[in-house]
Design an enzyme around this catalytic site. Structure first.
Site, PDB file in Angstrom:
ATOM      1  N   SER A   1      11.864   6.295  -5.404  1.00  0.00           N
ATOM      2  CA  SER A   1      11.246   5.496  -6.453  1.00  0.00           C
ATOM      3  C   SER A   1      11.632   6.075  -7.811  1.00  0.00           C
ATOM      4  O   SER A   1      11.837   7.285  -7.956  1.00  0.00           O
ATOM      5  CB  SER A   1       9.727   5.519  -6.288  1.00  0.00           C
ATOM      6  OG  SER A   1       9.095   4.968  -7.418  1.00  0.00           O
TER       7      SER A   1
ATOM      8  N   LYS B   1      -4.567   3.213  -3.593  1.00  0.00           N
ATOM      9  CA  LYS B   1      -3.959   2.579  -2.423  1.00  0.00           C
ATOM     10  C   LYS B   1      -4.937   2.520  -1.249  1.00  0.00           C
ATOM     11  O   LYS B   1      -4.873   1.603  -0.422  1.00  0.00           O
ATOM     12  CB  LYS B   1      -2.678   3.319  -2.038  1.00  0.00           C
ATOM     13  CG  LYS B   1      -1.569   3.185  -3.085  1.00  0.00           C
ATOM     14  CD  LYS B   1      -1.204   1.732  -3.351  1.00  0.00           C
ATOM     15  CE  LYS B   1      -0.051   1.578  -4.318  1.00  0.00           C
ATOM     16  NZ  LYS B   1       0.355   0.175  -4.524  1.00  0.00           N
TER      17      LYS B   1
ATOM     18  N   TYR C   1      -3.810   7.861  -7.777  1.00  0.00           N
ATOM     19  CA  TYR C   1      -2.841   6.928  -7.195  1.00  0.00           C
ATOM     20  C   TYR C   1      -3.139   6.703  -5.712  1.00  0.00           C
ATOM     21  O   TYR C   1      -3.230   5.560  -5.244  1.00  0.00           O
ATOM     22  CB  TYR C   1      -1.415   7.452  -7.371  1.00  0.00           C
ATOM     23  CG  TYR C   1      -0.389   6.562  -6.696  1.00  0.00           C
ATOM     24  CD1 TYR C   1       0.070   5.407  -7.330  1.00  0.00           C
ATOM     25  CD2 TYR C   1       0.093   6.848  -5.420  1.00  0.00           C
ATOM     26  CE1 TYR C   1       0.981   4.563  -6.703  1.00  0.00           C
ATOM     27  CE2 TYR C   1       0.999   6.010  -4.787  1.00  0.00           C
ATOM     28  CZ  TYR C   1       1.442   4.878  -5.439  1.00  0.00           C
ATOM     29  OH  TYR C   1       2.337   4.038  -4.802  1.00  0.00           O
TER      30      TYR C   1
ATOM     31  N   SER D   1       0.847  -1.185   0.000  1.00  0.00           N
ATOM     32  CA  SER D   1       0.000   0.000   0.000  1.00  0.00           C
ATOM     33  C   SER D   1       0.889   1.243   0.000  1.00  0.00           C
ATOM     34  O   SER D   1       2.000   1.224  -0.520  1.00  0.00           O
ATOM     35  CB  SER D   1      -0.939  -0.037   1.209  1.00  0.00           C
ATOM     36  OG  SER D   1      -1.789   1.092   1.213  1.00  0.00           O
TER      37      SER D   1
END
Length: 346
Positions: A241, A209, A205, A182
């Site tokens: 990321s 989650k 997005y 998550s």
């Protein structure tokens, strides 16, 4: 290579991502050296699969030498925004395996359109920790659908993985573990129950989650009772990321890193920065070190010393979400009942 041998089978979706790679290497580090391991790498393209396998092999050779002769690799090409691709991946797995021990659902696709730099500067000046913990200046496009006429982010991060689990549930039965990844930002405010496919949401997005959170709590008890599958919910905190790098140049990327370290120094426990630390919670869950009834986050102190954070989640609406997803699952079962393709084509 014999894929039917008695080895520990690990399937990681999105293995080519920073988090996916670190989940793989941490699992290899923590599993005992008394049994062979089959690591099933997934990506949407064959070049990414080859790159992931080579990177993991290199790490094993340099850091986990005891595992060199114990690890074999397989791969599945799957695009969770394509229902035919999901069905094909299921078909390939079902042909080759009778059991999968670990499934990491590491789906993390967004439809980003850039950064509102004026808002970013204002937020950083006003509250630097909040600005790099719960940013509101990342621009996301609305109304983006997949070729299956589903909300693209909804399909990529929620329905596609859920449908995949639905199809391979028998392979995970009797002891398999599912770990859903998550997000720290999966808050109630990002999800409208009038827009479950997130087509009108400017925060699709984050909304996806939130759906993941609700799905976990709506299903983990049933999976345990009916299939003896242990399902866990985790989040990796904040780390570097690769998904947003295209919107950053040399200066803004390193500026972001400086703010991350500043936030950690000022007391933010979620600025893990390292993908290796971010993978702590997913792997701890897989190794049975966490509870299914709580969401578990990767965290660290000022010096980077890692630890786990246990969080309760407001599950309001979870049964409504499950009913919707299950009805969509039945619809796609009917649509796909006669369609199979080969997922090994690049």
């Amino acid at each position: 290579m014999s894929l039917s041998k008695d080895s520990t089978k690990i399937l990681i979706t999105g293995t080519s991502s920073n988090l996916g790679f670190n989940i793989a290497i941490r699992m290899l580090e923590q599993l005992p050296n008394d049994k062979e391991i089959t690591l099933i790498v997934t990506s949407r393209t064959l070049p990414k699969v080859k790159e992931s396998i080579n990177d993991i092999k290199k790490y094993i050779g340099e850091h986990i030498f005891a595992k060199v002769k114990l690890v074999e690799f397989d791969y599945i090409l799957v695009d969770f925004t394509d229902m035919i691709s999901i069905l094909s991946a299921y078909y390939e797995l079902n042909k080759r395996y009778v059991h999968i021990d670990y499934l990491f659902v590491n789906a993390a696709q967004g439809v980003y359109g850039g950064i509102d730099w004026n808002a970013a500067i204002f937020e950083v000046v006003k509250n630097p920790i909040e600005a790099v913990t719960n940013p509101t200046y990342k621009l996301q496009r609305t109304g983006v659908q997949s070729n299956d006429n589903l909300g693209l982010v909804f399909q990529a991060n929620v329905f596609g993985p859920y449908y995949f689990i639905h199809k391979i549930k028998h392979l995970l039965a009797n002891g398999g573990k599912i770990v859903w990844i998550s997000s720290l930002m999966s808050q109630q405010k990002y999800l409208s129950f009038n827009d479950l496919q997130l087509l009108r949401s400017p925060e699709s997005y984050e909304g996806s989650k939130r759906l993941v959170d609700l799905l976990h709590f709506a299903t983990f008890n049933k999976l345990k009772k009916e299939n003896n599958i242990n399902q866990y919910l985790v989040h990796p905190g904040i780390f570097t990321s690769f998904s947003f790098f295209e919107y950053l140049n040399f200066f803004t990327y390193y500026g972001m890193l400086v703010l991350f370290y500043l936030a950690r120094w000022m007391g933010s426990r979620y600025h893990n920065i390292s993908g290796y630390i971010a993978a702590n919670a997913p792997v701890a869950a897989a190794m049975g070190k966490t509870k299914q009834s709580l969401k578990v986050g990767s965290a660290c102190g000022r010096t980077g010393r890692e630890y786990l954070v246990y969080e309760e989640v407001d599950t309001t609406g979870m049964h409504d979400v499950l009913d919707y997803i299950d009805s969509l699952t039945k619809e796609w079962d009917e649509k796909l009942k006669d369609q199979i393709t080969n997922s090994r084509q690049p």
